[in-house]
Enzyme design. Structure first.
Site, PDB file in Angstrom:
ATOM      1  N   SER A   1      49.690  36.736  40.868  1.00  0.00           N
ATOM      2  CA  SER A   1      49.350  37.928  40.088  1.00  0.00           C
ATOM      3  C   SER A   1      48.015  38.569  40.411  1.00  0.00           C
ATOM      4  O   SER A   1      47.711  39.652  39.927  1.00  0.00           O
ATOM      5  CB  SER A   1      49.394  37.604  38.585  1.00  0.00           C
ATOM      6  OG  SER A   1      50.710  37.354  38.179  1.00  0.00           O
TER       7      SER A   1
ATOM      8  N   LYS B   1      40.948  41.935  32.824  1.00  0.00           N
ATOM      9  CA  LYS B   1      42.382  41.933  32.524  1.00  0.00           C
ATOM     10  C   LYS B   1      42.590  41.635  31.044  1.00  0.00           C
ATOM     11  O   LYS B   1      41.910  40.778  30.469  1.00  0.00           O
ATOM     12  CB  LYS B   1      43.081  40.880  33.395  1.00  0.00           C
ATOM     13  CG  LYS B   1      44.607  40.891  33.283  1.00  0.00           C
ATOM     14  CD  LYS B   1      45.221  39.904  34.277  1.00  0.00           C
ATOM     15  CE  LYS B   1      46.733  39.865  34.187  1.00  0.00           C
ATOM     16  NZ  LYS B   1      47.318  38.903  35.150  1.00  0.00           N
TER      17      LYS B   1
ATOM     18  N   SER C   1      50.909  40.575  38.073  1.00  0.00           N
ATOM     19  CA  SER C   1      50.696  41.211  36.787  1.00  0.00           C
ATOM     20  C   SER C   1      49.313  41.842  36.624  1.00  0.00           C
ATOM     21  O   SER C   1      49.078  42.582  35.680  1.00  0.00           O
ATOM     22  CB  SER C   1      50.917  40.173  35.674  1.00  0.00           C
ATOM     23  OG  SER C   1      49.950  39.119  35.779  1.00  0.00           O
TER      24      SER C   1
END
Length: 493
Positions: free
Chosen positions: A178, A79, A154
């Protein structure tokens, strides 16, 4: 069976056995990225040359017997809010569009030391603020199951990349769901460990008391292997906790006999999609048939979780994001008059609307006259939520509920109504407020063919119970690939 359809641990075994080379595995992932990335948009940065070079280095170490772990040679994605030395790290924001760190996040370093090959950095909601991966400065990520729908957020880029088979596993971060929510939307397994289990050193902070790095993978075995690799006490992180044991793979046993499971009535009331409810209760029934003891109970305080979370997270965000001012690194406005004007213009032009909204909310609740009324009240609520979970775990080994109230919404539907987007986190934020571990596993699909995820919540440091129950359920079915991944394999793309 193609290389891409393997799980990370299966691939690792084949690499150790000499059946597949590391370069072949990396090339298979890169070929898939070339095939589907234009549709899915999972990545912000793809490290093509670096990955191939690293593949050859790792292969030599495997051949020499220096790397024998389950993830040696496995291509992974990271990420884009975890620092990677020499690789662009943007948090999917314009303000960090030119930021290349000089060091690597501890969790990423652990993966590299285990022999994993980093393919690139995945797209995300800007500074992890969002639930759909639509607030990214670099464009939206789409759900591999249906590209008209969001992948969640996210960590949507990481979850979409695993589902679309653009990598074998990935790292995400979880501040209020997330990892778990996008894993549910994308039909993969995602785990948020107990707060402090994985070092946050090198993770660009959103809410420091809530953020936690965790694995995203095709199955529970992969999640356990990744967690075992990245979990460790780290003196560089003041919130890192030393644990007696970091052995998580020993929990991969098919046995839930006598395990007590609590089903919160509060999680199955108004607002929950009937198809999601039905799939989760059906999955719980499977565990019950295997010997688990299932009981309904009242968790309480659920309605206060969302307001408490957004007050605390926004307050911490307004503080953490004050460092992005155009002075030392990141975006700086081209024209300005004086220092104050440079700060103002750089931040106004560099941050997106959702980030600005949360910074303003955070600054408001921390301001004089409102600090006691909002921020301190939210902290007291957080403590009460933790006590409610403590009471529940005196009786139950784990709590089971939905990861999200619905399956993945269509693109653009949530972004137009921020309040609706915030409310979609209703089942996940409490876990972060209380610092608990949680895992999301796929338990079926709705009438549109979109994945449904079930969330399992454990007491602090009880990841092994979650992994054992999740593994037991997983043995009753098999991993289902999205059509997009299968079509690419058949040469349909």
């Amino acid at each position: 069976m193609s290389i891409r359809s393997l799980t990370a641990v299966q691939l690792g075994k084949k690499i150790q056995a000499g059946e597949v080379t590391v370069r072949e595995a990396v090339e298979a992932s890169l070929a898939q990225i070339d095939s589907v990335e234009s549709e899915v948009h999972s990545y912000v940065t793809i490290c093509r040359e670096e990955a191939l070079k690293r593949a050859d280095q790792v292969q030599k170490m495997i051949d020499a017997g220096e790397l024998t772990g389950p993830l040696a040679g496995v291509p992974v994605a990271i990420k884009d809010n975890m620092c990677t030395e020499g690789v662009l790290t943007t948090c999917s924001s314009k303000i960090l569009g030119n930021f290349v760190p000089t060091f690597t996040a501890e969790a990423v370093k652990c993966l590299e030391e285990a022999g994993a090959v980093i393919l690139g950095k995945t797209n995300m909601d800007e500074f992890a603020m969002g639930s759909t991966t639509e607030t990214s400065y670099y464009g939206v990520t789409k759900n591999p199951w249906n590209t008209a729908h969001v992948p969640g957020g996210s960590s949507g880029g990481s979850c979409a990349a695993v589902a679309a088979e653009e990598c074998f596993c990935a790292l995400g971060s979880d501040t209020g769901g997330s990892i778990r929510q996008p894993s549910a939307f994308c039909g993969v397994v995602g785990m948020k460990p107990t707060y402090g289990t994985v070092s946050r050193y090198g993770l660009i902070a959103y809410g420091s008391s809530l953020d936690q790095i965790g694995p995203v993978a095709k199955d529970v075995t992969d999640c356990a292997a990744i967690l075992e690799t990245i979990a460790a006490h780290d003196e560089k992180d003041s919130t890192s906790i030393g644990r007696d044991s970091y052995d998580f793979t020993s929990a991969l046993v098919e046995d839930v006999k006598g395990m007590k499971i609590g089903i919160p009535r509060d999680y199955f009331g108004e607002g929950l999609d009937p198809e999601v409810k039905e799939a989760i209760l059906k999955a719980v029934k499977v565990l019950e048939e295997k010997g688990a003891v299932v009981e309904e109970f009242d968790l309480s305080l659920v309605e206060y979780a969302i307001p408490a979370y957004y007050v605390i997270a926004s307050a911490e965000a307004s503080s953490n994001l004050s460092r992005f001012d155009g002075v030392k690194y990141g975006y700086r406005t081209a024209e300005y008059e004086g220092l104050h004007n440079m700060y103002k213009k750089s931040r106004s032009e560099g941050f997106g609307p959702e980030v600005k909204r949360r910074i303003m909310l955070g600054s408001f609740v921390l301001s004089s006259g409102y600090y006691d009324a909002y921020y301190l009240k939210a902290l007291r609520t957080k403590a009460l939520i933790k006590k409610a979970f403590d009471r529940a775990f005196e009786k139950y080994d784990m709590i089971i509920g939905p990861a999200a109230p619905t399956t993945a919404p269509e693109l653009g539907k949530s972004l137009s109504d921020p309040m609706k987007m915030y409310l979609s986190d209703v089942y996940t934020v409490s876990v972060n407020l209380a610092g608990l571990p949680g895992i999301s596993i796929p338990v079926g699909r709705d009438s549109k063919g979109l994945p449904i995820g079930m969330q399992m919540i454990g007491d602090c440091y009880q990841e092994k119970k979650l992994l054992q129950a999740a593994y037991t359920y997983e043995q009753t079915g098999s991993y289902v690939r999205p059509e997009l991944a299968e079509a690419a394999e058949k040469g349909g793309r």
